[in-house]
Design a protein around this motif. Structure first.
Motif, mmCIF file in Angstrom:
data_model
loop_
_atom_site.group_PDB
_atom_site.id
_atom_site.type_symbol
_atom_site.label_atom_id
_atom_site.label_comp_id
_atom_site.label_asym_id
_atom_site.label_seq_id
_atom_site.Cartn_x
_atom_site.Cartn_y
_atom_site.Cartn_z
ATOM 1 N N LEU A 94 0.853 -1.184 0.000
ATOM 2 C CA LEU A 94 0.000 0.000 0.000
ATOM 3 C C LEU A 94 0.891 1.235 0.000
ATOM 4 C CD1 LEU A 94 -2.736 -1.021 2.587
ATOM 5 C CD2 LEU A 94 -2.917 -1.009 0.098
ATOM 6 N N VAL A 95 0.599 2.162 -0.884
ATOM 7 C CA VAL A 95 1.434 3.348 -1.051
ATOM 8 C C VAL A 95 0.940 4.451 -0.132
ATOM 9 C CG1 VAL A 95 2.178 5.113 -2.688
ATOM 10 C CG2 VAL A 95 2.005 2.730 -3.414
ATOM 11 N N GLY A 96 1.811 4.893 0.732
ATOM 12 C CA GLY A 96 1.479 5.954 1.672
ATOM 13 C C GLY A 96 1.630 7.327 1.045
ATOM 14 N N PRO A 97 1.175 8.335 1.769
ATOM 15 C CA PRO A 97 1.205 9.705 1.250
ATOM 16 C C PRO A 97 2.598 10.172 0.828
ATOM 17 C CG PRO A 97 -0.069 9.596 3.274
ATOM 18 C CD PRO A 97 0.561 8.256 3.082
ATOM 19 N N GLU A 102 6.505 10.779 -5.456
ATOM 20 C CA GLU A 102 7.710 10.182 -6.038
ATOM 21 C C GLU A 102 7.353 9.100 -7.059
ATOM 22 O OE1 GLU A 102 11.582 7.719 -4.518
ATOM 23 O OE2 GLU A 102 10.820 9.320 -3.239
ATOM 24 N N LEU A 103 6.375 8.266 -6.751
ATOM 25 C CA LEU A 103 5.947 7.233 -7.686
ATOM 26 C C LEU A 103 5.358 7.858 -8.953
ATOM 27 C CD1 LEU A 103 5.701 4.195 -8.166
ATOM 28 C CD2 LEU A 103 3.507 4.252 -6.956
ATOM 29 N N ALA A 104 4.564 8.898 -8.799
ATOM 30 C CA ALA A 104 3.996 9.590 -9.960
ATOM 31 C C ALA A 104 5.104 10.181 -10.821
ATOM 32 C CB ALA A 104 3.026 10.678 -9.508
ATOM 33 N N LEU A 105 6.085 10.779 -10.185
ATOM 34 C CA LEU A 105 7.192 11.402 -10.903
ATOM 35 C C LEU A 105 8.012 10.372 -11.676
ATOM 36 C CD1 LEU A 105 8.820 14.023 -11.409
ATOM 37 C CD2 LEU A 105 10.173 13.412 -9.406
#
Length: 178
Positions: A94-97, A102-105
């Motif tokens: 699960l990806v936290g805030p 960073e993942l989007a970038l």
């Protein structure tokens, strides 16, 4: 209907999706798809990986759809659904805030899930798409008071998109046959 197979992770997603899909097979493969090779897909059928996901960027609300296939995104939008066309990133957790931006970038993705990429590895050259109904966003974390409302909105959206998925699959099969 042999034109479409829908794969999802969770049984609650499967339940929601089946409401609008009639006789279309909806297969729940489990969170994270630990053994994707066990999933057998009928030859020639379109594949849609659908379920809930998390938004990586602002401007996407709970219940909105993120769709990676442009023709399916346009069909859903034409039928009144709030749709964002773009990629869905894979995560093994699960990806936290703090990880979202960073993942989007690094990926350019609009949303994240834990299954799509593993299931799509089995798609081969068949028509395929990913549809994620958003539960959490950068400003509405998954583990917060808004989760219930976001989850209900996302599951309702999944329950409503079945006829559009069927129509998209039929058009994809006709296109391949021509």
């Amino acid at each position: 209907m042999g034109d479409l197979v829908v794969v999802t992770a969770l049984r609650i997603e499967r339940f929601a999706l089946r409401r609008g899909l009639g006789d279309v097979p909806v297969i729940a493969v489990g969170l994270g798809v630990r053994h994707p090779s066990r999933l057998s897909l009928p030859p020639g059928a379109c594949l849609v990986v659908a379920g809930v996901g998390g938004a990586l960027v602002d401007g996407i609300a709970p219940g909105d759809l993120v769709v990676d296939d442009l023709s399916l995104a346009m069909s859903l939008r034409a039928n009144g659904f709030p749709v964002h066309h773009g990629e869905v990133a894979l995560s093994d957790h699960l990806v936290g805030p703090s990880e979202r931006s960073e993942l989007a970038l690094h990926t350019g993705a609009l949303a994240v899930d834990m299954e799509s990429a593993r299931v799509l590895a089995l798609a081969g050259d068949r028509p395929h798409a990913v549809v994620r109904a958003i539960v959490d966003t950068p400003s509405r974390a998954l583990l917060g008071p808004a989760t219930l409302g976001g989850g209900v909105a996302a599951l309702r959206r999944l329950a409503a998109i079945g006829p559009v998925l069927r129509h998209w699959a039929e058009s994809q099969v006709k296109e391949v046959q021509q």
